[in-house]
Design an enzyme around this catalytic site. Structure first.
Site, short mmCIF file in Angstrom:
data_model
loop_
_atom_site.label_atom_id
_atom_site.label_comp_id
_atom_site.label_asym_id
_atom_site.label_seq_id
_atom_site.Cartn_x
_atom_site.Cartn_y
_atom_site.Cartn_z
N THR A 41 -29.77 12.20 -31.22
CA THR A 41 -28.77 12.44 -30.17
C THR A 41 -28.15 11.13 -29.68
O THR A 41 -26.96 11.08 -29.40
CB THR A 41 -29.41 13.19 -28.98
OG1 THR A 41 -30.62 12.53 -28.63
CG2 THR A 41 -29.71 14.61 -29.34
N THR A 42 -28.97 10.07 -29.58
CA THR A 42 -28.43 8.77 -29.17
C THR A 42 -27.53 8.22 -30.27
O THR A 42 -26.44 7.71 -30.00
CB THR A 42 -29.57 7.77 -28.88
OG1 THR A 42 -30.50 8.39 -27.99
CG2 THR A 42 -29.05 6.51 -28.25
N ASP B 128 -38.47 17.36 -29.99
CA ASP B 128 -37.65 16.70 -31.02
C ASP B 128 -38.37 16.66 -32.36
O ASP B 128 -37.80 16.95 -33.40
CB ASP B 128 -37.30 15.26 -30.59
CG ASP B 128 -36.24 15.23 -29.49
OD1 ASP B 128 -35.87 16.32 -29.03
OD2 ASP B 128 -35.81 14.15 -29.10
N ASP C 75 -34.25 9.97 -24.34
CA ASP C 75 -33.66 10.96 -25.24
C ASP C 75 -32.18 11.09 -24.89
O ASP C 75 -31.83 11.43 -23.76
CB ASP C 75 -34.39 12.31 -25.05
CG ASP C 75 -33.76 13.41 -25.88
OD1 ASP C 75 -33.44 13.15 -27.04
OD2 ASP C 75 -33.58 14.52 -25.36
#
Length: 536
Positions: A93-94, A390, A60
């Site tokens: 997020t990545t 998530d 994550d």
């Protein structure tokens, strides 16, 4: 002769100009390389060990960025955008870090060639504005009235969010569970109404969803096993009171003349305790929960009267029980009535793995639920919890904003094509800048291919061809090493995720490009120590 002007403290580092912007861009590139390989269903995991020796395995982006102890001031901007994406949307997020890094990489040649930062920033903002506008135009909106269709949409979004996580093999099982959990909540969809508990042992498929509140059995005294473990429609008293005898020395000093007086003090303490217990019994409450300890005398008293009690209940669980079952958390037993007592349809204590859990089902007040995660290793369960968080965030977003786009690099390729087409209609330097942003957007499908071990050049060429022919939802097909229509394949993401990621990446890029000087003050304590009066 000009007198020397000393403006900054000795030891202050100051660097400015074009070289400073390029140095900041290079620092951000180094951060991006840390998370680059975690993107997508075939992304790798990172094992991070902190100073205390605690190991964390995760892919994550936000978790990795939080655990990286970044000291470079410009690179910290990327850590902030990953955190904001996690807080706002929960997923992507990545992607947001990789996009920001690629935007900066594409802008670096312009900085080196002497294009002014403000012109570049204007171009980046214009490109982002065009991209966000285009996403809103092409996003597909399923019918909200149809319950089945809405549920399918939410399940597909949850499955896509979990496709790149450690639990992607069980994504069908978990996506149903996550959607059930979110649909149990009220219209405001409060995240704190979904509790997640971890119980070691068992398989991942043994994870269960409790439609109500569940928390681990707390520390108990003798007499606890004599209490009933099941009730139907019980009244629940929620307390912030200690129900045990305190040793005198903890509270006060009492000077006595004879034994009778001492006995009176002891009797008074017992009277106070029994008075509290009797009031609780007379109120009709069958389940007594307290944030503070419930002693052995009280436990035995409740057991004799067929009442259940639990002391030292965590604050978070007590508040969730209050919101779910109604009632109030009381600091006195003086006025116990039905208005301050909670209730639920069914209460039981049951064994889950090696732990016993108190389960409250059929809570009338708020809609709440608890997910109890099972699994082998502690790190694995923690990563499962992050993955479920998530997915829950994504389902909440999809329920509020129901527009979806195709994932797997499809939307990025379509945006890239759109920006290229628009850039040709613009004169001046902005044309090249928007074209560079269009190139940068291709990093997502390219990285998906690289992480899966595919030939990214070949697949990107196929994608460009398909998008030029008008197949707007063509993206990378990870399973068959090819391209596919990801809207048909049900690889869906809420459009909000992409809009947020693009906006955050663009803001970070503009921020880093607008900084042309860094001044670092010397650390306090580096100079000579002041004379003190301490011991030699």
């Amino acid at each position: 002769m000009q007198p020397q002007i000393i403006l900054l403290k000795e030891g202050t580092e100051a660097s400015q100009g074009r070289s400073q912007i390029i140095s900041n861009i290079n620092a951000c590139q180094a951060i991006v390389d840390c998370v680059r390989t975690t993107l997508g269903p075939r992304g790798m995991d990172k094992l991070m060990v902190d100073m205390g020796g605690k190991a964390t395995i995760s892919n994550d982006g936000a978790t990795i960025m939080k655990l990286l102890d970044v000291v470079h001031p410009a690179a910290k901007t990327l850590v902030d955008i990953a955190k904001s994406q996690d807080a706002e949307v929960g997923d992507g997020t990545t992607s947001v870090v990789i996009l920001a890094g690629e935007f900066l990489k594409q802008m670096k040649p312009f900085v080196e060639e002497g294009v002014h930062s403000q012109i570049i920033i204007r171009g980046v903002r214009r490109a982002t504005q065009l991209a966000v506008q285009f996403i809103n135009e092409i996003a597909e909106k399923p019918k909200k009235d149809d319950e089945t269709e809405l549920r399918q949409l939410l399940e597909k979004c949850a499955a896509t969010a979990m496709g790149s996580k450690l639990i992607n093999q069980q994504k069908d099982f978990f996506s149903k569970m996550v959607v059930d959990a979110v649909l149990m909540l009220d219209d405001l969809l409060p995240l704190n109404m979904i509790g997640i508990k971890k119980v070691p042992g068992g398989a991942l498929e043994d994870t269960l969803l409790v439609a109500g509140v569940a928390f681990k059995k707390t520390f108990s005294y003798a007499g606890f096993e004599m209490q009933p473990k099941q009730y139907t429609d019980p009244k629940i008293a929620l307390l912030n009171i200690e129900l045990e005898l305190k040793a005198e020395r903890d509270n006060a000093e009492v000077r006595l003349e004879n034994v009778e007086e001492y006995q009176k003090v002891v009797d008074a303490e017992w009277t106070i305790l029994y008075d509290k217990l009797e009031k609780l019994h007379l109120s009709g409450a069958k389940v007594v929960l307290s944030k503070l300890p419930i002693g052995d005398v009280a436990t035995q008293y409740f057991a004799d009267r067929d009442m259940f009690c639990a002391g030292r209940v965590p604050d978070e669980d007590l508040k969730r029980t209050m919101k779910a079952c109604g009632g109030s958390i009381l600091t006195t037993v003086a006025d116990l009535g039905d208005s301050v007592l909670g209730t639920c349809q069914h209460f039981e204590e049951s064994q889950i793995g090696g732990d016993r859990f108190n389960l409250f089902k059929g809570c009338p007040q708020a809609k709440t639920c608890t997910i109890i995660i099972r699994g082998g290793a502690e790190q694995f369960m923690e990563e499962t919890e992050r993955s479920l968080h998530d997915a829950i965030m994504i389902v909440r977003r999809a329920k509020k904003n129901d527009a979806v786009v195709a994932g797997g690099g499809a939307i990025e390729m379509e945006l890239s094509k759109h920006l290229r087409d628009v850039s040709r209609t613009i004169a001046g330097k902005e044309q090249m800048l928007i074209s560079a942003i269009a190139r940068a957007l291709e990093v997502i499908p390219r990285q998906l291919c690289d992480n899966a071990g595919f030939d990214s050049t070949n697949i990107l060429n196929k994608l460009r061809q398909k998008h030029a022919q008008g197949n707007r939802w063509m993206g990378v097909d990870i399973l068959n090493e090819d391209v596919a229509d990801n809207m048909e394949k049900c690889v869906w993401e809420p459009s909000l995720v992409k809009i947020n990621a693009l906006s955050a990446a663009s803001e970070a890029t503009c921020l880093i490009l607008s900084v042309d000087e860094t001044i670092k003050n010397p650390k306090s304590g580096e100079g000579p120590a002041p004379p003190g009066r301490g011991r030699r």
